[in-house]
Every structure is written in structure tokens, then in C-alpha cells.
Design an enzyme around this catalytic site. Structure first.
Site, PDB file in Angstrom:
ATOM      1  N   GLY A 118       0.993  -0.246  -1.323  1.00  0.00           N
ATOM      2  CA  GLY A 118       2.260   0.444  -1.077  1.00  0.00           C
ATOM      3  C   GLY A 118       3.084  -0.304  -0.044  1.00  0.00           C
ATOM      4  O   GLY A 118       3.702  -1.330  -0.327  1.00  0.00           O
ATOM      5  N   GLY A 119       3.067   0.199   1.181  1.00  0.00           N
ATOM      6  CA  GLY A 119       3.913  -0.326   2.259  1.00  0.00           C
ATOM      7  C   GLY A 119       3.921  -1.845   2.381  1.00  0.00           C
ATOM      8  O   GLY A 119       5.001  -2.456   2.493  1.00  0.00           O
ATOM      9  N   GLU A 162       1.463  10.915  -5.266  1.00  0.00           N
ATOM     10  CA  GLU A 162       2.768  11.474  -4.861  1.00  0.00           C
ATOM     11  C   GLU A 162       3.429  12.188  -6.027  1.00  0.00           C
ATOM     12  O   GLU A 162       4.097  13.202  -5.854  1.00  0.00           O
ATOM     13  CB  GLU A 162       3.651  10.351  -4.301  1.00  0.00           C
ATOM     14  CG  GLU A 162       3.166   9.923  -2.920  1.00  0.00           C
ATOM     15  CD  GLU A 162       3.411   8.467  -2.586  1.00  0.00           C
ATOM     16  OE1 GLU A 162       4.201   7.804  -3.276  1.00  0.00           O
ATOM     17  OE2 GLU A 162       2.782   7.987  -1.616  1.00  0.00           O
ATOM     18  N   GLY A 176      -0.481   5.455   3.120  1.00  0.00           N
ATOM     19  CA  GLY A 176       0.613   5.469   4.084  1.00  0.00           C
ATOM     20  C   GLY A 176       0.206   5.933   5.471  1.00  0.00           C
ATOM     21  O   GLY A 176       1.055   6.234   6.304  1.00  0.00           O
ATOM     22  N   SER A 221      -3.342   1.910   2.303  1.00  0.00           N
ATOM     23  CA  SER A 221      -3.218   1.110   3.523  1.00  0.00           C
ATOM     24  C   SER A 221      -3.835  -0.280   3.407  1.00  0.00           C
ATOM     25  O   SER A 221      -4.401  -0.804   4.362  1.00  0.00           O
ATOM     26  CB  SER A 221      -3.807   1.858   4.728  1.00  0.00           C
ATOM     27  OG  SER A 221      -3.112   3.072   4.945  1.00  0.00           O
ATOM     28  N   TRP A 252       6.301  -0.102  -5.095  1.00  0.00           N
ATOM     29  CA  TRP A 252       7.407  -0.011  -4.124  1.00  0.00           C
ATOM     30  C   TRP A 252       7.819   1.425  -3.832  1.00  0.00           C
ATOM     31  O   TRP A 252       8.583   1.670  -2.915  1.00  0.00           O
ATOM     32  CB  TRP A 252       8.624  -0.782  -4.650  1.00  0.00           C
ATOM     33  CG  TRP A 252       8.435  -2.250  -4.731  1.00  0.00           C
ATOM     34  CD1 TRP A 252       7.319  -2.969  -4.400  1.00  0.00           C
ATOM     35  CD2 TRP A 252       9.411  -3.210  -5.179  1.00  0.00           C
ATOM     36  NE1 TRP A 252       7.539  -4.317  -4.613  1.00  0.00           N
ATOM     37  CE2 TRP A 252       8.815  -4.485  -5.085  1.00  0.00           C
ATOM     38  CE3 TRP A 252      10.720  -3.114  -5.641  1.00  0.00           C
ATOM     39  CZ2 TRP A 252       9.494  -5.648  -5.438  1.00  0.00           C
ATOM     40  CZ3 TRP A 252      11.400  -4.270  -6.003  1.00  0.00           C
ATOM     41  CH2 TRP A 252      10.793  -5.527  -5.899  1.00  0.00           C
TER      42      TRP A 252
HETATM   43  P1  13P Z   1       0.111   2.374   1.184  1.00  0.00           P
HETATM   44  O1  13P Z   1      -0.377   0.985   0.899  1.00  0.00           O
HETATM   45  O2  13P Z   1       1.468   2.395   1.818  1.00  0.00           O
HETATM   46  O3  13P Z   1      -0.916   3.180   1.936  1.00  0.00           O
HETATM   47  O4  13P Z   1       0.306   3.109  -0.224  1.00  0.00           O
HETATM   48  C1  13P Z   1      -0.716   3.067  -1.146  1.00  0.00           C
HETATM   49  C2  13P Z   1      -0.212   3.575  -2.425  1.00  0.00           C
HETATM   50  O5  13P Z   1       0.106   4.738  -2.578  1.00  0.00           O
HETATM   51  C3  13P Z   1      -0.060   2.613  -3.545  1.00  0.00           C
HETATM   52  O6  13P Z   1       0.208   3.267  -4.735  1.00  0.00           O
END
Ligand code: 13P
Length: 252
Positions: free
Chosen positions: A235-236, A99, A175, A214, A12
Site C-alpha cells: 500500500g503506502g 477496505e 497502514g 506495512s 495505490w
Molecule cells: P499498507 O502497505 O499501506 O499497510 O497497505 C497494505 C494494503 O492494504 C495493500 O493492499
């Protein structure tokens, strides 16, 4: 042949208050209650961990943290230890997300200590690795993955390797809506498995390698079908219960 149970984990990041997390989990639980042959985890921010452990008790959904410090305790303002996660009954922890590496100075050196510290505390680690777009274009993907995987696993005994899930997350796909081509994801996952096999062949067959970047309901199936991809770090799309449940459902 080793059967690896796929893991779908939702990272999240810095999203959802406790109230928002409660709304999400009430919507998610009925949607994944019948999913079979797949492990499901959510990785909420620290503030929502306790509430999510309570709300998922008796369900198939596990709760992972997004980071932890390698020390048992100490003067480390803003950090959280494995004992603090254990006390909440958290089951695992994401380590070395790109990140954290990029914005918060997370180093391979710290990760070499965090991974065994998590295992010793009974927390299932997901170690994240992946190259930037510039590194891929320069043909440096394997060098980067080799370095991150070898450093992150350096202090483990061979018999511990299979307990670590490795998430291959190409930074250019996080992302951005730009998902890795299935061949790229398979190639990187197979390369990571070969690196683990360099330490212990049997453990490498049991270790789970996830893809992240993604992942959406629309592309999950083709990624999850790849022979060396044993799940996804989402992620998203993990912020929406319906989308996340659809990705869990894409494991066949
Ligand atoms: P997204 O799915 O938003 O691209 O993020 C991937 C991620 O960093 C999962 O840890």
C-alpha cells in the site's frame, strides 16, 4: 519443485491523479527495467488506468484495477465491469480488499462471483483475505481465513485455482506500520496453501500467495524469503517510486 514467479503489486488505493501517476511511472520504469524473475504490477484508481496502460506498454509493469463488478453490465451506479477493464488492456484486478469489505459492504458472496468473472474475462485476480486484531487475539485467524478463501474460490473449477493470487493481509497490519512477524506471515500463507490443496494439490503448489500490510523496503526481504510467501501487495510504500522499486529489488 514448482517455481512460482513472485509478484510485487502496488495498491495505490485512492491516491494519485493522472498527472501524479505519470510522474510516478516515469520514475519507476527505469528503476525496475532490469529486475529479473519477478512480476510487477501497479493498481491505480480507475481514472488513471488508461494512462498507466499506455505508459507501461512494452515494459515489465502490469496494470491492475482495484475492484470490478461481477455482472457484465447493468444498473449498478458507480461500478465497472470486466469488459470495461478489458477494453483498456488492464491485466488483473484486486478483489475483496479489506477496505472494500469494511467500508463498502463487499461480501464473500459477491466475491464468489467476482473471482470467476475476472478469470473468464482473462483478468488475473488478487483475492484479499485477512483477520482483524480482535480475531487474531481470540484465536480465530484460521477460521476467518478458511471462510474467506473457501467462499472466494467456491465457484472455481479445480483447474482454475492456481490462476488466483491470494493476498494475506492481516487488517491490523494495514497502514499501521505494524508488520506481521515473519512466522505469522509464513504460518498464514502455508495455511492458505493447505486450504487450496484441499481442492487440488498441484494447483496449490502453483498458486501465488502474497503478504500485505506495512511492507516497506526495510522489511521486504525477510517477508519475501518465506517459503510460502510469493510476493507482496504493497500500500503506502507503493506510492513512492524509489521505495516501490526497492521492494521489487528485494526479490532475490
Ligand atoms: P499498507 O502497505 O499501506 O499497510 O497497505 C497494505 C494494503 O492494504 C495493500 O493492499
Amino acid at each position: 519443485m514448482t517455481v512460482r514467479t513472485p509478484l510485487i503489486a502496488g495498491n495505490w488505493k485512492m491516491h494519485k491523479t493522472v498527472a501524479e501517476a505519470e510522474d510516478f511511472i516515469q520514475a519507476l520504469l527505469p528503476r525496475v527495467s532490469t529486475a529479473d524473475g519477478v512480476d510487477v504490477a501497479i493498481c491505480p484508481p480507475f481514472t488513471a488506468l488508461a494512462a498507466m496502460v499506455d505508459s507501461t506498454r512494452g515494459s515489465r509493469v502490469q496494470v491492475f484495477a482495484q475492484n470490478m463488478h461481477q455482472s457484465a453490465s447493468g444498473a449498478f451506479t458507480g461500478e465497472v465491469s470486466s469488459a470495461m477493464l478489458n477494453e483498456l488492456d488492464v491485466q488483473g484486478v484486486v478483489l475483496g480488499h479489506s477496505e472494500r469489505r469494511e467500508y463498502f459492504g463487499e461480501t464473500d458472496r459477491a466475491l464468489a462471483l467476482k473471482v470467476p468473472a475476472a478469470l473468464e474475462a482473462g483478468l488475473a485476480p488478487i483475492l484479499c483475505v485477512g483477520e482483524t486484531e480482535a480475531e487474531r487475539e481470540a484465536g480465530d485467524t484460521e477460521r476467518k481465513l478458511r471462510h474467506q478463501v473457501q467462499e472466494g474460490l467456491a465457484k472455481l473449477a479445480p483447474g482454475q485455482l492456481a490462476a488466483v493470487a491470494i493476498a494475506y493481509e492481516p487488517i491490523w497490519a494495514i497502514g499501521t506500520g505494524k508488520v506481521a512477524q515473519p512466522e505469522q506471515a509464513q504460518e498464514a500463507a502455508a495455511f492458505i496453501r493447505a486450504l487450496i490443496a484441499g481442492r487440488d494439490g498441484e494447483q496449490a503448489q502453483q498458486a501465488r500467495i502474497l503478504y500485505g500490510g506495512s511492507v516497506k523496503p526495510e522489511n521486504a526481504r525477510e517477508l519475501l524469503e518465506l517459503p510460502d510467501v510469493d510476493g507482496a501487495l504493497v500500500g503506502g510504500a507503493s506510492l513512492d517510486a524509489q521505495d516501490f522499486a526497492a521492494i521489487v529489488g528485494a526479490v532475490s
